[in-house]
Design a protein around this motif. Structure first.
Motif, PDB file in Angstrom:
ATOM      1  N   THR A  34       0.842  -1.199   0.000  1.00 29.00           N
ATOM      2  CA  THR A  34       0.000   0.000   0.000  1.00 29.00           C
ATOM      3  C   THR A  34       0.875   1.247   0.000  1.00 29.00           C
ATOM      4  O   THR A  34       0.403   2.333   0.320  1.00 29.00           O
ATOM      5  CB  THR A  34      -0.929   0.009   1.232  1.00 29.00           C
ATOM      6  OG1 THR A  34      -0.127  -0.042   2.410  1.00 29.00           O
ATOM      7  CG2 THR A  34      -1.899  -1.155   1.202  1.00 29.00           C
ATOM      8  N   ALA A  35       2.148   1.084  -0.358  1.00 24.97           N
ATOM      9  CA  ALA A  35       3.103   2.201  -0.345  1.00 24.97           C
ATOM     10  C   ALA A  35       2.627   3.326  -1.259  1.00 24.97           C
ATOM     11  O   ALA A  35       2.122   3.086  -2.352  1.00 24.97           O
ATOM     12  CB  ALA A  35       4.476   1.719  -0.784  1.00 24.97           C
ATOM     13  N   ARG A  36       2.811   4.553  -0.804  1.00 26.52           N
ATOM     14  CA  ARG A  36       2.462   5.747  -1.589  1.00 26.52           C
ATOM     15  C   ARG A  36       3.569   6.127  -2.557  1.00 26.52           C
ATOM     16  O   ARG A  36       3.394   6.974  -3.416  1.00 26.52           O
ATOM     17  CB  ARG A  36       2.200   6.935  -0.669  1.00 26.52           C
ATOM     18  CG  ARG A  36       1.104   6.737   0.314  1.00 26.52           C
ATOM     19  CD  ARG A  36       0.896   7.967   1.196  1.00 26.52           C
ATOM     20  NE  ARG A  36       2.119   8.339   1.922  1.00 26.52           N
ATOM     21  CZ  ARG A  36       2.682   9.550   1.865  1.00 26.52           C
ATOM     22  NH1 ARG A  36       2.191  10.498   1.121  1.00 26.52           N
ATOM     23  NH2 ARG A  36       3.766   9.814   2.569  1.00 26.52           N
ATOM     24  N   GLY A  37       4.749   5.541  -2.385  1.00 29.58           N
ATOM     25  CA  GLY A  37       5.882   5.876  -3.231  1.00 29.58           C
ATOM     26  C   GLY A  37       7.142   5.273  -2.654  1.00 29.58           C
ATOM     27  O   GLY A  37       7.088   4.426  -1.760  1.00 29.58           O
ATOM     28  N   CYS A  38       8.278   5.711  -3.149  1.00 26.54           N
ATOM     29  CA  CYS A  38       9.571   5.247  -2.651  1.00 26.54           C
ATOM     30  C   CYS A  38       9.714   5.705  -1.193  1.00 26.54           C
ATOM     31  O   CYS A  38       9.627   6.899  -0.890  1.00 26.54           O
ATOM     32  CB  CYS A  38      10.691   5.841  -3.504  1.00 26.54           C
ATOM     33  SG  CYS A  38      12.348   5.540  -2.848  1.00 26.54           S
ATOM     34  N   GLU A  39       9.906   4.744  -0.298  1.00 31.69           N
ATOM     35  CA  GLU A  39      10.000   5.059   1.127  1.00 31.69           C
ATOM     36  C   GLU A  39      11.117   6.063   1.416  1.00 31.69           C
ATOM     37  O   GLU A  39      10.949   6.991   2.218  1.00 31.69           O
ATOM     38  CB  GLU A  39      10.228   3.778   1.926  1.00 31.69           C
ATOM     39  CG  GLU A  39       9.070   2.812   1.843  1.00 31.69           C
ATOM     40  CD  GLU A  39       9.367   1.454   2.456  1.00 31.69           C
ATOM     41  OE1 GLU A  39      10.369   1.301   3.208  1.00 31.69           O
ATOM     42  OE2 GLU A  39       8.589   0.519   2.192  1.00 31.69           O
ATOM     43  N   ASP A  40      12.253   5.894   0.759  1.00 32.93           N
ATOM     44  CA  ASP A  40      13.400   6.776   0.994  1.00 32.93           C
ATOM     45  C   ASP A  40      13.175   8.165   0.403  1.00 32.93           C
ATOM     46  O   ASP A  40      13.492   9.171   1.044  1.00 32.93           O
ATOM     47  CB  ASP A  40      14.678   6.138   0.440  1.00 32.93           C
ATOM     48  CG  ASP A  40      14.934   4.775   1.055  1.00 32.93           C
ATOM     49  OD1 ASP A  40      15.104   4.704   2.286  1.00 32.93           O
ATOM     50  OD2 ASP A  40      14.929   3.776   0.311  1.00 32.93           O
ATOM     51  N   CYS A  57      11.976  -8.307   2.180  1.00 34.06           N
ATOM     52  CA  CYS A  57      11.423  -7.617   3.359  1.00 34.06           C
ATOM     53  C   CYS A  57      10.262  -6.684   3.049  1.00 34.06           C
ATOM     54  O   CYS A  57       9.631  -6.173   3.968  1.00 34.06           O
ATOM     55  CB  CYS A  57      12.518  -6.840   4.074  1.00 34.06           C
ATOM     56  SG  CYS A  57      13.096  -5.382   3.168  1.00 34.06           S
ATOM     57  N   GLY A  58       9.993  -6.424   1.767  1.00 38.03           N
ATOM     58  CA  GLY A  58       8.877  -5.561   1.405  1.00 38.03           C
ATOM     59  C   GLY A  58       9.218  -4.088   1.248  1.00 38.03           C
ATOM     60  O   GLY A  58       8.354  -3.290   0.893  1.00 38.03           O
ATOM     61  N   HIS A  59      10.472  -3.692   1.482  1.00 43.59           N
ATOM     62  CA  HIS A  59      10.881  -2.289   1.321  1.00 43.59           C
ATOM     63  C   HIS A  59      10.555  -1.823  -0.091  1.00 43.59           C
ATOM     64  O   HIS A  59      10.802  -2.532  -1.070  1.00 43.59           O
ATOM     65  CB  HIS A  59      12.389  -2.163   1.563  1.00 43.59           C
ATOM     66  CG  HIS A  59      12.927  -0.790   1.342  1.00 43.59           C
ATOM     67  ND1 HIS A  59      13.392  -0.383   0.108  1.00 43.59           N
ATOM     68  CD2 HIS A  59      13.068   0.266   2.174  1.00 43.59           C
ATOM     69  CE1 HIS A  59      13.814   0.870   0.207  1.00 43.59           C
ATOM     70  NE2 HIS A  59      13.616   1.289   1.448  1.00 43.59           N
ATOM     71  N   VAL A  60       9.991  -0.632  -0.219  1.00 46.98           N
ATOM     72  CA  VAL A  60       9.670  -0.063  -1.532  1.00 46.98           C
ATOM     73  C   VAL A  60      10.673   1.039  -1.835  1.00 46.98           C
ATOM     74  O   VAL A  60      10.823   1.992  -1.070  1.00 46.98           O
ATOM     75  CB  VAL A  60       8.229   0.478  -1.573  1.00 46.98           C
ATOM     76  CG1 VAL A  60       7.952   1.196  -2.894  1.00 46.98           C
ATOM     77  CG2 VAL A  60       7.236  -0.661  -1.375  1.00 46.98           C
TER      78      VAL A  60
END
Length: 110
Positions: A34-40, A57-60
């Motif tokens: 459900t990420a809105r974009g690149c987490e970083d 791990c699911g990191h986006v």
């Protein structure tokens, strides 16, 4: 997209020796993100082109066409596989082996 797939190397047409991915055991069955974009980029105030999700791990993170290439940087932490989470795309990439992967065998054990 929910990832209940096992992954396999995509054969390359015209190549007599096909590559093998030694990192497929890292792929986890991850729920749809459900990420809105690149987490970083969101944390830093940056921009991205396309999004990739780590299969370990699911990191986006953002793709290699993005200014900061966060997905590739994340792969250097030892999480070698990332899938595209762009609409209509159903593939993954192994960074160290430089191989495209396709989903197969839904629900199969790795």
């Amino acid at each position: 997209m929910s990832d209940g797939y096992a992954w396999r190397v995509t054969p390359v047409a015209g190549r007599t020796v096909q590559g093998e991915c030694s990192h497929l055991d890292q792929a986890q069955g991850l729920p749809a993100t459900t990420a809105r974009g690149c987490e970083d980029c969101l944390r830093e105030g940056g921009t991205w082109v396309h999004l990739r999700q780590c299969l370990a791990c699911g990191h986006v993170g953002c793709c290699d066409s993005s200014p900061k290439k966060h997905a590739h940087a994340h792969a250097r932490s030892g999480h070698d596989l990332a899938r595209s989470i762009e609409p209509g795309e159903d593939w993954a990439w192994c960074y160290p082996d430089e191989l495209f992967l396709q989903p197969c065998c839904y629900g199969a054990a790795r």
